[in-house]
Design an enzyme around this catalytic site. Structure first.
Site, PDB file in Angstrom:
ATOM      1  N   LYS A  83       0.459  -1.086   0.483  1.00  8.38           N
ATOM      2  CA  LYS A  83      -0.015  -0.100   0.106  1.00  8.38           C
ATOM      3  C   LYS A  83       1.059   1.189  -0.135  1.00  8.38           C
ATOM      4  O   LYS A  83       2.061   1.669   0.704  1.00  8.38           O
ATOM      5  CB  LYS A  83      -1.453   0.409   1.200  1.00  8.38           C
ATOM      6  N   SER A 158      -9.744   1.941   3.018  1.00  6.28           N
ATOM      7  CA  SER A 158      -8.729   2.471   2.181  1.00  6.28           C
ATOM      8  C   SER A 158      -7.296   1.315   1.222  1.00  6.28           C
ATOM      9  O   SER A 158      -7.496   2.105  -0.091  1.00  6.28           O
ATOM     10  CB  SER A 158      -8.097   4.017   3.066  1.00  6.28           C
ATOM     11  N   SER A 182      -9.753  -0.165   7.314  1.00 10.95           N
ATOM     12  CA  SER A 182      -9.221  -0.575   5.639  1.00 10.95           C
ATOM     13  C   SER A 182      -8.061  -1.795   5.048  1.00 10.95           C
ATOM     14  O   SER A 182      -8.794  -1.132   4.121  1.00 10.95           O
ATOM     15  CB  SER A 182      -7.740   0.377   5.998  1.00 10.95           C
TER      16      SER A 182
END
Ligand code: GLN
Length: 495
Positions: A83, A158, A182
């Site tokens: 990420k 997210s 997330s």
């Protein structure tokens, strides 16, 4: 079987025997990205040449290990998706924001150092909501990531890029970050496994800060065993990060042994919270989760209804505390120290105003305003302090249930399956509701995992398993026993 489809442990077994090379594996993953990522859009940055260089290196190391009969590090030659919230030395790290569009970190986050030391190969950085604020990856300042199960739908957020990369087999394992859901919610939307560790289990050093008392890094993987492996690699004390607990790291993978027994969950007490089956839960999601609970019973577990009476307060509490901490953390982006600068005038305050005005997106600005308000004189006691007190009550709900002898708590990860792109962007409250079931564990600081447990209208459903602080082993054992008894995790979208 195509190499990109492999899990980490499957690839490792083949690499150990010398049946495949790291270079072949890395090429297979890069080719897969070429074939599908124009549609999925999981990656913000791809570092193909760097990855192939690393792969050549890993092949040489594998040859040595095979020759000498020595044990290779856990991830030697494994292609990883990370990420973009996690700092990677020499590789652009944007956190999904325009304000970091040119930021190339001069250092690695501790989790990256650990993955590198274990031999993992960075394939690229995945898309996400800006500064991890969101539940759909639509708040990225770059583009929207699509759910590989239905390209018209969101992958969750997210950490949507990492989850989509796992579902579409665009890497063998991934990292996400979880402040209020997330890692788990995108895992549930994409039929993948997402683990949020106990607060303090994994170092946050070098992870772009959103809400520091809530942020945790966690693996997103294709199965539970890989989640155990990755957690074992990234967990542990870090002298550079004061909240990273100084506790020994168990061998999570060995903790899974025994799941093949006839009744692997004999003696395990499973709590089912009444509040997690409330109005707003989609019937198809409820059906899949109830079926999963019956599977746990058939494996020997005993289940009982429990109550977490402050569940309803998790959302308002989180949306005071997280923005408050974010407003402080995001003050550092001023167009001066690093990152983007919009220099329309040579007056300092004007440069800062212009940089932040253009560099931050709408959701980030909303949170900075909310947080600044909640922390201001005259409102601090009424909002921030009150929310801190309610946070303690939420934690005590879990303490009480675990003190009564419950080993793990289970429920849905998200009230719905993946929703349509665009459906919730104009309604922040609807967006916030995607996380109603994942916020309270983050506020309580306890570990939780989402695993595939079925489908509703052709879209994946996630089962959430929650444990006591630092009891990831038990949580993983229950998850693994369920996974061994079911085949949901083996289903793949057709792309
Ligand atoms: N969706 C929640 C938020 O927008 C949680 C995000 C997260 O865990 N990073 O804050």
């Amino acid at each position: 079987m195509e190499l990109y489809r492999l899990t980490v442990h499957q690839a490792r077994a083949l690499l150990e025997k010398g049946e495949i090379s790291t270079t072949e594996l890395t090429r297979a993953v890069l080719d897969r990205i070429d074939a599908v990522d124009a549609r999925v859009k999981a990656y913000l940055t791809i570092v193909a040449d760097r990855a192939l260089d690393q792969a050549r290196d890993a092949d040489a190391q594998w040859a040595e290990h095979r020759k000498n009969g020595t044990r290779a590090p856990a991830l030697l030659g494994i292609p990883m998706a990370i990420k973009d919230e996690v700092c990677t030395r020499g590789v652009r790290t944007t956190a999904g924001s325009k304000i970091l569009n040119n930021f190339v970190p001069p250092y690695d986050a501790t989790v990256m150092e650990k993955l590198n030391a274990a031999g993992g190969i960075l394939i690229g950085k995945t898309n996400q909501d800006e500064f991890a604020m969101g539940s759909s990856t639509e708040n990225s300042r770059y583009f929207v990531t699509r759910n590989p199960w239905d390209l018209e739908r969101v992958p969750g957020g997210s950490s949507g890029g990492s989850a989509a990369a796992m579902a579409a087999d665009e890497a063998l394992c991934a990292l996400g970050t979880d402040t209020g859901g997330s890692v788990r919610q995108p895992a549930s939307f994409t039929n993948t496994v997402g683990l949020r560790p106990t607060y303090g289990r994994v170092s946050r050093y070098g992870v772009v800060a959103f809400a520091s008392s809530l942020d945790q890094v966690g693996p997103i993987t294709k199965d539970v065993r890989d989640a155990a492996t990755i957690l074992g690699v990234i967990a542990g004390h870090d002298p550079r990060e004061a909240t990273a607990a100084n506790l020994p790291v168990p061998d999570y993978e060995s903790a899974l042994a025994g799941a093949q027994l006839i009744a692997p969950l004999q003696g395990v007490r499973v709590g089912v919270p009444r509040e997690y089956f409330a109005a707003g839960l989609q019937p198809g999601v409820e059906r899949a989760v109830r079926d999963a609970i019956r599977v746990l019973e058939s494996l020997g577990a005993t289940t009982q209804e429990v109550t977490l009476p402050h569940t309803d307060y998790a959302l308002p509490t989180y949306y005071l505390l997280a923005p408050a901490e974010a407003s402080a953390n995001l003050a550092r982006y001023d167009g001066v120290k690093y990152g983007y600068r919009l220099e329309e005038s040579n007056e300092m305050w004007e440069v800062m105003r212009a940089t932040r005005g253009d560099g931050f997106g709408a959701e980030v600005k909303r949170r900075i305003m909310l947080g600044t308000y909640a922390l201001s004189t005259g409102y601090y006691d009424a909002y921030y302090l009150k929310a801190q007190k309610v946070r303690t009550l939420i934690k005590q709900d879990f303490d009480r249930v675990f003190a009564a002898g419950v080993d793990v708590i289970v429920g849905p990860t998200s009230p719905s399956v993946a929703f349509k792109i665009g459906e919730r962007v104009d309604d922040p409250l609807q967006m916030y509701l995607a996380d109603v079931f994942t916020l309270s564990q983050a506020l309580a600081g306890i570990p939780t995992i989402s695993i595939p447990c079925g489908f509703d209208q052709g879209l994946p459903v996630g089962l959430q398993i929650i444990a006591r602080a630092f009891d990831e082993e038990r949580m993983l054992r229950v998850a693994y026993a369920y996974e061994q008894a079911t085949e949901w995790h083996t289903r793949k979208p057709s792309l």
